[in-house]
Enzyme design. Structure first.
Site, PDB file in Angstrom:
ATOM      1  N   GLU A  38     -13.726  -2.028 -46.608  1.00 27.75           N
ATOM      2  CA  GLU A  38     -14.011  -1.743 -45.199  1.00 27.75           C
ATOM      3  C   GLU A  38     -13.018  -0.733 -44.629  1.00 27.75           C
ATOM      4  O   GLU A  38     -11.884  -1.065 -44.318  1.00 27.75           O
ATOM      5  CB  GLU A  38     -13.984  -3.040 -44.376  1.00 27.75           C
ATOM      6  N   GLU A  79     -13.732  -7.486 -36.217  1.00 27.23           N
ATOM      7  CA  GLU A  79     -14.127  -6.565 -37.294  1.00 27.23           C
ATOM      8  C   GLU A  79     -14.500  -7.336 -38.559  1.00 27.23           C
ATOM      9  O   GLU A  79     -15.477  -7.002 -39.232  1.00 27.23           O
ATOM     10  CB  GLU A  79     -13.004  -5.573 -37.600  1.00 27.23           C
ATOM     11  N   GLU A  86     -22.686  -7.709 -41.550  1.00 25.45           N
ATOM     12  CA  GLU A  86     -23.253  -6.598 -42.316  1.00 25.45           C
ATOM     13  C   GLU A  86     -23.499  -7.008 -43.766  1.00 25.45           C
ATOM     14  O   GLU A  86     -24.538  -6.660 -44.344  1.00 25.45           O
ATOM     15  CB  GLU A  86     -22.324  -5.394 -42.252  1.00 25.45           C
TER      16      GLU A  86
END
Length: 133
Positions: A38, A79, A86
């Site tokens: 990420e 996050e 996701e």
């Protein structure tokens, strides 16, 4: 299975200290995965490190230092949750779907709101220091 029974995941079978140690290991694996895959997490972590150093050096009360650091830690938390959303959406299907897009966009919006909260918090705390009030 009757209506009152719930399916229990095999991953929920640990208890006591074994569960605590396992949870810690899963958390460390999550951090490693976020670091490796990420980009946003790495960028935000860099900001958290800089912000933490800056907050500790600022001439403000300890509770304000804590708040300045905490809002950026909150950015990391959101996050990570966004990345989890996701990953689940991509695991279910890589096909383009309006519901999948919504899920990812909602997570992104949550990160943006958290960044805006962090910026506002820093502005409110730092304004009196630099505006001379």
């Amino acid at each position: 299975m009757n209506n009152q029974e719930q399916a229990i995941s095999e991953f929920k079978s640990k208890s006591g200290l074994k569960r605590i140690f396992s949870a810690f290991g899963y958390s460390m694996a999550g951090f490693k995965s976020a670091w490796r895959s990420e980009h946003a997490f790495r960028q935000e972590l860099f900001v958290v490190v800089i912000a933490t150093i800056a907050a500790l050096l600022l001439p403000v009360p300890a509770w304000q230092k804590l708040l300045l650091i905490a809002v950026f830690v909150l950015v990391l938390i959101v996050e990570l949750i966004n990345s989890a959303i996701e990953a689940v959406v991509d695991r279910v299907s890589l096909e383009r779907n309006p519901l999948s897009k919504n899920a990812k966009d909602f997570g992104s919006a949550a990160v943006l709101l958290t960044l805006m909260l962090a910026a506002a918090t820093w502005l409110v705390i730092l304004w009196p220091l630099f505006a001379g009030t």
